[in-house]
Design a protein around this motif. Structure first.
Motif, PDB file in Angstrom:
ATOM      1  N   LYS A   2       0.823  -1.206   0.000  1.00 12.17           N
ATOM      2  CA  LYS A   2       0.000   0.000   0.000  1.00 12.17           C
ATOM      3  C   LYS A   2       0.864   1.265   0.000  1.00 12.17           C
ATOM      4  O   LYS A   2       0.567   2.229  -0.701  1.00 12.17           O
ATOM      5  CB  LYS A   2      -0.893  -0.017   1.239  1.00 12.17           C
ATOM      6  CG  LYS A   2      -2.058   0.946   1.122  1.00 12.17           C
ATOM      7  CD  LYS A   2      -3.032   0.742   2.258  1.00 12.17           C
ATOM      8  CE  LYS A   2      -4.170   1.734   2.160  1.00 12.17           C
ATOM      9  NZ  LYS A   2      -5.075   1.635   3.297  1.00 12.17           N
ATOM     10  N   GLU A   3       1.943   1.240   0.790  1.00 11.03           N
ATOM     11  CA  GLU A   3       2.781   2.441   0.876  1.00 11.03           C
ATOM     12  C   GLU A   3       3.401   2.796  -0.468  1.00 11.03           C
ATOM     13  O   GLU A   3       3.482   3.959  -0.838  1.00 11.03           O
ATOM     14  CB  GLU A   3       3.904   2.251   1.915  1.00 11.03           C
ATOM     15  CG  GLU A   3       3.361   2.050   3.314  1.00 11.03           C
ATOM     16  CD  GLU A   3       4.107   2.829   4.380  1.00 11.03           C
ATOM     17  OE1 GLU A   3       4.790   3.816   4.058  1.00 11.03           O
ATOM     18  OE2 GLU A   3       3.996   2.442   5.547  1.00 11.03           O
ATOM     19  N   VAL A  60       1.311   7.476  -6.274  1.00 12.56           N
ATOM     20  CA  VAL A  60       0.304   8.519  -6.504  1.00 12.56           C
ATOM     21  C   VAL A  60       0.897   9.900  -6.225  1.00 12.56           C
ATOM     22  O   VAL A  60       0.768  10.829  -7.035  1.00 12.56           O
ATOM     23  CB  VAL A  60      -0.946   8.276  -5.612  1.00 12.56           C
ATOM     24  CG1 VAL A  60      -1.899   9.462  -5.702  1.00 12.56           C
ATOM     25  CG2 VAL A  60      -1.648   6.989  -6.019  1.00 12.56           C
ATOM     26  N   VAL A  61       1.575  10.024  -5.090  1.00  9.44           N
ATOM     27  CA  VAL A  61       2.179  11.316  -4.726  1.00  9.44           C
ATOM     28  C   VAL A  61       3.213  11.731  -5.778  1.00  9.44           C
ATOM     29  O   VAL A  61       3.245  12.883  -6.223  1.00  9.44           O
ATOM     30  CB  VAL A  61       2.845  11.225  -3.326  1.00  9.44           C
ATOM     31  CG1 VAL A  61       3.640  12.487  -3.023  1.00  9.44           C
ATOM     32  CG2 VAL A  61       1.789  10.995  -2.252  1.00  9.44           C
ATOM     33  N   PHE A  92       1.506  12.940  -9.153  1.00 10.46           N
ATOM     34  CA  PHE A  92       0.951  14.308  -9.146  1.00 10.46           C
ATOM     35  C   PHE A  92       2.050  15.359  -9.004  1.00 10.46           C
ATOM     36  O   PHE A  92       1.952  16.441  -9.587  1.00 10.46           O
ATOM     37  CB  PHE A  92      -0.104  14.451  -8.042  1.00 10.46           C
ATOM     38  CG  PHE A  92      -1.425  13.826  -8.414  1.00 10.46           C
ATOM     39  CD1 PHE A  92      -2.199  14.369  -9.432  1.00 10.46           C
ATOM     40  CD2 PHE A  92      -1.880  12.682  -7.777  1.00 10.46           C
ATOM     41  CE1 PHE A  92      -3.408  13.784  -9.791  1.00 10.46           C
ATOM     42  CE2 PHE A  92      -3.086  12.097  -8.128  1.00 10.46           C
ATOM     43  CZ  PHE A  92      -3.852  12.648  -9.145  1.00 10.46           C
ATOM     44  N   SER A  93       3.109  15.036  -8.262  1.00 12.90           N
ATOM     45  CA  SER A  93       4.216  15.994  -8.133  1.00 12.90           C
ATOM     46  C   SER A  93       4.919  16.199  -9.469  1.00 12.90           C
ATOM     47  O   SER A  93       5.186  17.332  -9.878  1.00 12.90           O
ATOM     48  CB  SER A  93       5.237  15.502  -7.102  1.00 12.90           C
ATOM     49  OG  SER A  93       4.619  15.260  -5.866  1.00 12.90           O
ATOM     50  N   LEU A 109       3.728  15.570 -12.449  1.00 13.75           N
ATOM     51  CA  LEU A 109       2.807  16.201 -13.402  1.00 13.75           C
ATOM     52  C   LEU A 109       2.841  17.726 -13.213  1.00 13.75           C
ATOM     53  O   LEU A 109       2.955  18.486 -14.181  1.00 13.75           O
ATOM     54  CB  LEU A 109       1.388  15.659 -13.186  1.00 13.75           C
ATOM     55  CG  LEU A 109       0.295  16.320 -14.033  1.00 13.75           C
ATOM     56  CD1 LEU A 109       0.479  15.983 -15.511  1.00 13.75           C
ATOM     57  CD2 LEU A 109      -1.097  15.881 -13.571  1.00 13.75           C
ATOM     58  N   ILE A 121       0.799   4.450  -2.569  1.00 15.24           N
ATOM     59  CA  ILE A 121       0.613   5.853  -2.163  1.00 15.24           C
ATOM     60  C   ILE A 121       1.771   6.706  -2.680  1.00 15.24           C
ATOM     61  O   ILE A 121       1.576   7.801  -3.206  1.00 15.24           O
ATOM     62  CB  ILE A 121       0.511   5.961  -0.626  1.00 15.24           C
ATOM     63  CG1 ILE A 121      -0.743   5.226  -0.135  1.00 15.24           C
ATOM     64  CG2 ILE A 121       0.465   7.415  -0.189  1.00 15.24           C
ATOM     65  CD1 ILE A 121      -0.795   5.047   1.375  1.00 15.24           C
ATOM     66  N   LEU A 122       2.994   6.159  -2.555  1.00 16.11           N
ATOM     67  CA  LEU A 122       4.169   6.888  -3.047  1.00 16.11           C
ATOM     68  C   LEU A 122       4.054   7.143  -4.543  1.00 16.11           C
ATOM     69  O   LEU A 122       4.376   8.236  -5.026  1.00 16.11           O
ATOM     70  CB  LEU A 122       5.444   6.098  -2.724  1.00 16.11           C
ATOM     71  CG  LEU A 122       6.759   6.753  -3.158  1.00 16.11           C
ATOM     72  CD1 LEU A 122       6.973   8.073  -2.433  1.00 16.11           C
ATOM     73  CD2 LEU A 122       7.932   5.821  -2.895  1.00 16.11           C
TER      74      LEU A 122
END
Lengths: 311, 404
Positions: free
Chosen positions: A2-3, A9-10, A13-14, A16, A6-7
Motif C-alpha cells: 500500500k505504501e 500517486v504522490v 501528481f508531483s 505532473l 501511495i508513493l
C-alpha cells in the motif's frame, strides 16, 4: 504494498505539476529557435580563393587601419578606445585575430556590406549610413577577389582558430558594447587596480563616456552580461549570438558573425563570469549523495531494529 | 523555597530543576501514536527538518547579504555565489528548500484532507497548520524580494498593488506598505526585516502551537479507527507491543520518520546539486529594473493556483475570488458537515470532491504560469469557477453523507 502505491500517486501528481509549470510552461512562453550550426547560410558563398600576400596590400590600400588597430602587427590608429567610441559609436575592433574569431563568409560580406552582414539594415539607410563604410574595391578588377584576399590575409595573421580563448572571443566580439562587472570588464577593457582613488574615478568617468557613446549608437546601453549564463540558458545564448533577430526581432544588436568555436568560447567566458563554480557543484554533490545514501541505509536499519518488536 | 534533595546523578539534577523525565514521558516515551500509519505521517518531521535547513542556511546567508538596493543583487550573486567559500551551496540549499518545503506542505495538507484529520477535536491542528501555511507564504514572498532581481521587483510591485483593493483605489495604503511610490530602499529594508526576524518568530510560535494542538487529540490513523489510547498504551507498557495499536513517539515513530527523512534528503540534495532551476527563476538573475517589465511575470510555483484565481476575472471580482481562496481552507473543519473522520475513499461524494479539488488545483497551478491567452485563459477561468463551486458544494455533499 500500500505504501508504494501511495508513493506512486504522490510522485505522479508531483511530477505532473513539475512538468506543467516548468518544461511545458517555459516551452509555451519562449519560442524555440533551432541552432543553424553557425553556417550563415543566408550569406553568399565564397567563390574566390584568397591570397594572403596580395591581401596584405589590399588591406593597406583599402584603408582598414584608418579605424582598426592591428596590435599584433604593431599597427595602431593612435586613437584611444574612448575617443574611438565617441567618434564611431562603438570602438572598432582590433583585427589581429578577426580571421580566427569570425566566420570567413561573414567577414567577406561584412567588408562589402556591413549592415547586411550584421543584420542591422533596419537601422541604417543612405541618410544614416553604417559607421563602417562599405568597401568598393581598391583598384583591382574583381572586388570579390580583393575581399577574398583580405580575408585570407586576416586569417594568416590571426592565431589558429582552435587557439581562440574565451577571453579573446568575448572581448573582441562582445566586450566593446557589453560590460561584465564580475570579471571587471568594461567597454574600455579590463578595469585595472588603481593605487589612487582619483585615477580610478578618472577611469570610471571614461567608461561612462564610452557607455554614453554606445548608448547613443545602440539606442540603449547594452546590458551587463555578468549573470546572463543564469538568466538565459546556454541554448538561448548560442542561438542569440548566432542571430539576435531570431529571438528579438528588430533588436539593435548586430549579428557578430562568430564561428561555432568562438561562440562556445564566448559562452565559456560567460560561465566564468556568472557560474564559475559549476564544477564544484558536481563534485561536492557526488560526495553529499554518497553520504546521504549511507544515511538512508543506517536509518533503515534503525527502523528495522525498532520495529521488529512492534509487528 | 522548595526542598531539594542532593541529586545522585546528572539526570536527577536536571529532573529536579526542569522536570526532564516528565517532559520525556509526556512528549516522547508515552506520547502515543497509532501504529496503523503510512509514510505520509512523516511529512511533519520532513517539514521540521526542512525548516531547520532553511533556518541554518539562512543564518549563513544573512552574514553576507546586503539589504541595499544597490548592493543586494551582487551580494547574492557575486559575494555569496562566488567569493564566500561554499556560499553557493548555502544559497542553493536555501532556495531549493524554500521551494520544496511547499511541495511537502501541500502533500501534508492533502494528507490531512484525505484522511479527515481536521475533524473531531483536531480543528485547531488544521487551523494552526493553515496559519503556518500563511506564515510560510509570507516568509517565501519576503525572501523572494531579497536578491533584488527583476522578478523580486515586479512580484513586489504586483503583490503590493493588490492592497489598493481594486476600484477602491487605496493607493495610500500601497505607498504606506512600500514606504515609497515604487518598491525601493524602504521596501527592501522592511521585507528584509520581515524575512529574517518577525516572520521566523511567528513561524516558531506557530510550530509550537501546531505541535501542542496535536498532543491531546492524538494523531489520526490510516483507517479513521477510533482508538482507546489508555487501553492500547497499557498493552504496550505491559510488553505486548505487537498487539497494541499504538507506538511511542520516540523511538518507534521517530525511527520510521527518520527513514522517510533520509529518503527525502536524497531527493532534496539531488535537486540542490543538479536540478535547482525550478526554484531559482532565470528572470531573477537579471537585476531589478523599474524601467523594464519582464515579458512574463509569474509567482513561484506554489502561489500559482491562487494567482490564477485572481487573474481570469475582472479587477474587483478577481480580488474577491482571491481573498476567498486565501481564507476558505481555514474553514474546512466547519464546512465539512459529515461526522465521519475516515479516509476519503470511504466517503462517497467527498472522495470525488477530494480528487476533483486536487486536479483543479494542479490545473490552476499550470494555467497560473502560462500566458493568459486563448485556450489557457479559458481553462484557467473554468478551473477558478470549479474551485469556488467545490467549496459551495462541500457543506451540501458532506451533509448528505451517511454516518458510517
Amino acid at each position: 504494498m500500500k505504501e508504494l502505491f501511495i508513493l506512486a500517486v504522490v510522485t505522479f501528481f508531483s511530477l505532473l505539476t513539475y512538468w506543467l509549470v516548468e518544461p511545458f510552461a517555459h516551452g509555451q512562453m519562449h519560442a524555440h529557435v533551432d541552432s543553424k550550426s553557425f553556417a550563415y547560410a543566408d550569406l553568399p558563398a565564397l567563390t574566390k580563393q584568397g591570397d594572403a600576400t596580395r591581401g596584405a596590400d589590399t588591406f593597406m590600400a583599402g584603408g582598414c587601419i584608418g579605424c582598426h588597430n592591428v596590435k599584433a602587427l604593431g599597427m595602431e590608429t593612435g586613437m584611444s578606445a574612448k575617443d574611438a567610441a565617441a567618434a564611431y559609436g562603438v570602438n572598432p575592433p582590433d583585427l589581429s585575430n578577426a580571421g580566427a574569431i569570425y566566420d570567413a563568409k561573414f567577414l567577406a560580406d561584412l567588408i562589402k556590406n556591413p549592415a547586411h552582414a550584421m543584420s542591422v539594415e533596419h537601422k541604417f539607410d543612405d541618410m544614416h549610413p553604417h559607421p563602417m563604410p562599405a568597401f568598393y574595391g581598391a583598384g583591382g578588377e574583381d572586388i570579390d577577389q580583393e575581399i577574398a584576399d583580405m580575408v585570407a590575409y586576416m586569417q594568416s595573421i590571426a592565431v589558429k582558430a582552435e587557439e581562440v580563448t574565451p577571453k579573446m572571443a568575448f572581448e573582441d566580439a562582445c566586450g566593446r558594447c557589453h560590460a561584465v562587472r564580475y570579471t571587471k570588464w568594461t567597454q574600455l577593457g579590463e578595469m585595472p587596480n588603481f593605487k589612487y582613488k582619483k585615477d580610478e574615478l578618472r577611469f570610471q568617468a571614461d567608461v561612462l563616456d564610452a557607455q554614453d557613446a554606445v548608448k547613443a549608437y545602440m539606442g540603449k546601453l547594452p546590458p551587463d552580461l555578468s549573470m546572463y549564463i543564469r538568466s538565459r540558458n546556454e541554448h538561448f545564448l548560442s542561438t542569440f549570438i548566432e542571430d539576435p533577430q531570431s529571438h528579438l526581432h528588430g533588436t539593435a544588436m548586430p549579428r557578430v558573425g562568430v564561428t561555432a568555436h568562438a561562440s562556445e568560447q564566448v559562452i565559456e567566458y560567460m560561465k566564468m563570469a556568472g557560474d564559475p563554480l559549476a564544477a564544484d557543484r558536481d563534485e561536492i554533490g557526488k560526495n553529499v549523495m554518497i553520504y546521504m545514501i549511507f544515511f538512508v541505509l543506517f536509518a533503515y536499519l534503525w527502523k528495522r531494529q525498532i520495529w521488529k518488536d512492534l509487528h | 523555597m522548595a526542598h531539594f534533595e542532593k541529586a545522585k546523578s546528572l539526570n536527577e539534577w536536571f529532573d529536579q530543576r526542569l522536570g526532564v523525565n516528565t517532559l520525556n514521558r509526556v512528549l516522547a516515551k508515552e506520547y502515543w501514536i497509532p501504529k496503523d500509519i503510512n509514510f505520509l505521517w512523516a511529512m511533519g518531521m520532513v517539514l521540521a527538518i526542512t525548516f531547520g535547513i532553511l533556518l541554518v542556511s539562512g543564518i549563513f546567508l544573512l552574514m553576507y547579504y546586503q539589504p541595499n538596493v544597490d548592493l543586494a543583487f551582487d551580494s547574492v550573486n557575486y559575494t555569496i555565489m562566488q567569493e564566500v567559500g561554499y556560499g553557493w551551496l548555502w544559497r542553493h540549499v536555501h532556495a531549493v528548500a524554500a521551494s520544496v518545503v511547499f511541495l511537502i506542505i501541500y502533500i501534508h495538507m492533502f494528507t490531512g484532507i484525505y484522511y479527515g484529520s481536521y475533524k473531531k477535536g483536531r480543528e485547531l491542528i488544521w487551523i494552526s497548520g493553515m496559519l503556518l501555511f500563511v506564515a510560510f507564504s509570507a516568509e517565501a514572498f519576503s525572501g523572494y524580494m531579497l536578491p533584488w532581481g527583476q522578478m523580486s521587483y515586479w512580484a513586489g510591485m504586483v503583490i503590493t498593488n493588490l492592497f489598493s483593493m481594486g476600484s477602491l483605489e487605496m493607493n495610500g495604503v500601497v505607498e504606506w506598505i512600500r514606504g515609497d511610490y515604487v518598491p525601493a530602499q524602504a521596501f527592501l529594508d522592511r521585507f528584509f526585516m520581515l524575512h529574517v526576524l518577525l516572520i521566523p518568530i511567528v513561524i516558531l510560535l506557530l510550530i509550537g502551537i501546531h505541535f501542542g494542538a496535536l498532543r491531546l487529540p492524538h494523531v489520526n490513523n490510516q483507517n479513521g479507527e477510533e482508538i482507546d489510547f489508555e487501553v492500547e498504551a497499557e498493552k504496550y507498557r505491559s510488553g505486548n507491543k505487537a498487539a497494541s495499536k499504538v507506538i511511542a513517539f520516540a523511538n518507534d515513530f521517530m525511527a520510521k520518520d527518520m527513514f522517510v527523512v533520509a529518503v527525502f534528503l536524497v531527493f532534496f540534495f539531488y535537486l540542490v546539486f543538479w536540478n535547482f532551476g525550478f526554484a531559482m527563476d532565470p528572470v531573477n538573475f537579471d537585476p531589478a529594473d523599474g524601467l523594464v517589465t519582464p515579458a512574463h511575470i509569474y509567482p513561484e510555483w506554489y502561489f500559482l493556483w491562487s494567482y490564477e484565481i485572481l487573474r481570469p476575472f475582472s479587477k474587483d471580482i478577481g480580488l474577491i475570488a482571491f481573498a476567498f481562496a486565501q481564507v476558505i481552507f481555514f474553514l474546512l473543519p466547519f464546512l465539512d458537515r459529515s461526522p465521519n473522520a475516515v479516509p476519503a475513499s470511504r466517503r462517497g461524494l467527498f472522495n470525488i470532491w477530494f480528487w476533483v479539488m486536487l486536479v483543479d488545483l494542479i490545473v490552476l497551478t499550470a494555467m497560473g504560469k502560462l500566458p493568459p491567452e486563448g485556450i489557457y485563459s479559458t481553462i484557467g477561468y473554468v478551473a477558478a469557477l470549479v474551485f469556488i463551486a467545490l467549496w459551495i458544494a462541500l457543506p451540501i455533499i458532506t451533509k448528505l453523507e451517511k454516518k458510517l
